[in-house]
Write an enzyme that holds these catalytic residues in place. Sequence first.
Site, PDB file in Angstrom:
ATOM      1  N   ASP A  10      48.870  10.587 -10.763  1.00  0.00           N
ATOM      2  CA  ASP A  10      48.006   9.500 -11.118  1.00  0.00           C
ATOM      3  C   ASP A  10      46.477  10.197 -11.113  1.00  0.00           C
ATOM      4  OD1 ASP A  10      49.975   7.865 -10.286  1.00  0.00           O
ATOM      5  OD2 ASP A  10      49.042   6.960  -8.599  1.00  0.00           O
ATOM      6  N   ASP A 129      53.410  -5.682 -10.389  1.00  0.00           N
ATOM      7  CA  ASP A 129      52.987  -5.508  -9.259  1.00  0.00           C
ATOM      8  C   ASP A 129      52.955  -6.717  -8.196  1.00  0.00           C
ATOM      9  OD1 ASP A 129      52.458  -2.917 -10.401  1.00  0.00           O
ATOM     10  OD2 ASP A 129      50.462  -3.464 -10.685  1.00  0.00           O
TER      11      ASP A 129
END
Length: 244
Positions: A10, A129
């Site tokens: 990330d 998500d």
Amino acid sequence: MPLILLPAVDVVEGRAVRLVQGKAGSQTEYGSAVDAALGWQRDGAEWIHLVDLDAAFGRGSNHELLAEVVGKLDVQVELSGGIRDDESLAAALATGCARVNVGTAALENPQWCARVIGEHGDQVAVGLDVQIIDGEHRLRGRGWETDGGDLWDVLERLDSEGCSRFVVTDITKDGTLGGPNLDLLAGVADRTDAPVIASGGVSSLDDLRAIATLTHRGVEGAIVGKALYARRFTLPQALAAVRD
């Protein structure tokens, strides 16, 4: 087929970080994104899950760096973060990544998403998500800030449009080392013939072994982030665990 493991990188301002439950500002930094990705490749990764968090939160882009990372790797890359229109999709694919993850746009711009699924096929996965609130499975968008509707309704729509792959995150688990939500993964996998990739919560080799028991139901892979960076186990240990 053994479970595919995708170490996560990330990226915030060029650095590899991990967030807790996706919250901006909750990051722990782990150095250069290029070095992190090359390290996972060296340890035996076949895929890297590369996320532009600046793009995901709408505060800029690490596009040139991501292209550099993809260019230096010999393994496949799944690229995610801020892919919401033709321009950002083209830029993501131009890095040379094997596939991209579309998240918010699948919720906010379903017609566009249906078109790119049709045009790009296996190169486009959709990230789901999920936040479970009072027993309801709600989808979250915009870096988990907005409500995106009912999981099962959206899954049915995307599945009917031919989405090739789903990346499923229980956002209450992400970055917490709290264990994966196996019921959620199985529930999604049972409702689609498309492969499912698990994301969020992996804390131990036993967690990976548990996800691996779902491969026959359609769970193809698992994204592993904080557990690797926190040295709960090494990538070679993880690869061996899911091949047992």
